[in-house]
Design an enzyme around this catalytic site. Structure first.
Site, PDB file in Angstrom:
ATOM      1  N   HIS A   1      42.643  39.222  42.661  1.00 40.67           N
ATOM      2  CA  HIS A   1      42.957  40.621  42.902  1.00 40.67           C
ATOM      3  C   HIS A   1      44.261  40.646  43.702  1.00 40.67           C
ATOM      4  CE1 HIS A   1      42.510  44.699  44.546  1.00 40.67           C
ATOM      5  NE2 HIS A   1      41.659  44.907  43.552  1.00 40.67           N
ATOM      6  N   TYR A   2      44.957  41.759  43.683  1.00 36.54           N
ATOM      7  CA  TYR A   2      46.220  41.826  44.434  1.00 36.54           C
ATOM      8  C   TYR A   2      45.993  41.864  45.943  1.00 36.54           C
ATOM      9  CZ  TYR A   2      45.430  46.866  45.015  1.00 36.54           C
ATOM     10  OH  TYR A   2      44.899  48.078  45.343  1.00 36.54           O
ATOM     11  N   ARG A   3      44.784  42.162  46.385  1.00 40.30           N
ATOM     12  CA  ARG A   3      44.499  42.211  47.823  1.00 40.30           C
ATOM     13  C   ARG A   3      44.237  40.816  48.379  1.00 40.30           C
ATOM     14  NH1 ARG A   3      40.677  47.433  47.320  1.00 40.30           N
ATOM     15  NH2 ARG A   3      42.332  48.984  47.508  1.00 40.30           N
TER      16      ARG A   3
ATOM     17  N   ARG B   1      50.287  32.578  48.404  1.00 41.48           N
ATOM     18  CA  ARG B   1      50.575  33.457  47.258  1.00 41.48           C
ATOM     19  C   ARG B   1      52.004  33.254  46.750  1.00 41.48           C
ATOM     20  NH1 ARG B   1      47.323  36.901  43.963  1.00 41.48           N
ATOM     21  NH2 ARG B   1      46.480  38.092  45.663  1.00 41.48           N
TER      22      ARG B   1
END
Length: 183
Positions: free
Chosen positions: A128-130, A113
């Site tokens: 998604h941020y997860r 990331r």
């Protein structure tokens, strides 16, 4: 086609090192699975061209591993840059899941990331941020069920596509043996 917002995107990057301020992405690959971890599609895997100056500055570990795997030679011969790899990867992923729906899946995905954020921001935004980080289960198994952790042998080739396949298989293993869940 198997489009679903429940699909999971698995990604792995190989880099010249661990510091996104200094190092660069040299390989990217993706795989899409359904929520049961059945592989729906393997995305394109790209060796990403980087200048010789950057490649010769790699530390011994990266130079050794990326030479032994053949990746270093593929990077030198590649005409694909980070923007093209990002664009083609996004075009592939958009066929299987809507933007913002899938967590970033893999092993040690926080590191991936960091590089996506710096060098492939459009792809980073697609997730998604997860995260679904298989490393979490590995760490828990090592502490809570060392016999389960010890029984799973994972040999990383440090090639992105094979590393993703290994991560999916590792999660299947922990699903069955640590979480005691069947498919």
């Amino acid at each position: 086609m198997d489009f679903s917002d429940d699909n999971l995107i698995w990604l792995d990057l190989e880099m010249t090192g661990l510091d996104p301020e200094r190092d660069r992405i040299i390989e990217i690959a993706t795989i899409v699975t359904n929520s049961h971890l059945d592989i729906l599609a393997e995305g394109p895997a790209f060796a990403i061209h980087q200048p010789d100056k950057l490649l010769t500055a790699m530390d011994n570990w990266n130079t050794s591993h990326h030479t032994a795997s053949g990746l270093l030679e593929r990077v030198k011969n590649s005409s694909v840059d980070e923007v093209e790899a990002e664009t083609l990867t996004l075009a592939f992923l958009e066929k299987y899941v809507s933007a913002g729906k899938s967590p970033l899946c893999g092993n040690s995905v926080c590191q991936d990331r960091r590089f996506l954020s710096r060098y492939m921001p459009r792809l980073n935004q697609f997730f998604h941020y997860r995260h679904l980080d298989v490393t979490t289960l590995k760490i828990l198994a090592q502490r809570w069920a060392p016999q389960i952790a010890a029984a799973h042998i994972k040999e990383s080739q440090h090639l992105a596509l094979q590393d993703i396949r290994d991560s999916i298989e590792e999660l299947r293993y922990y699903r069955a043996h640590l979480l005691n869940l069947s498919k």
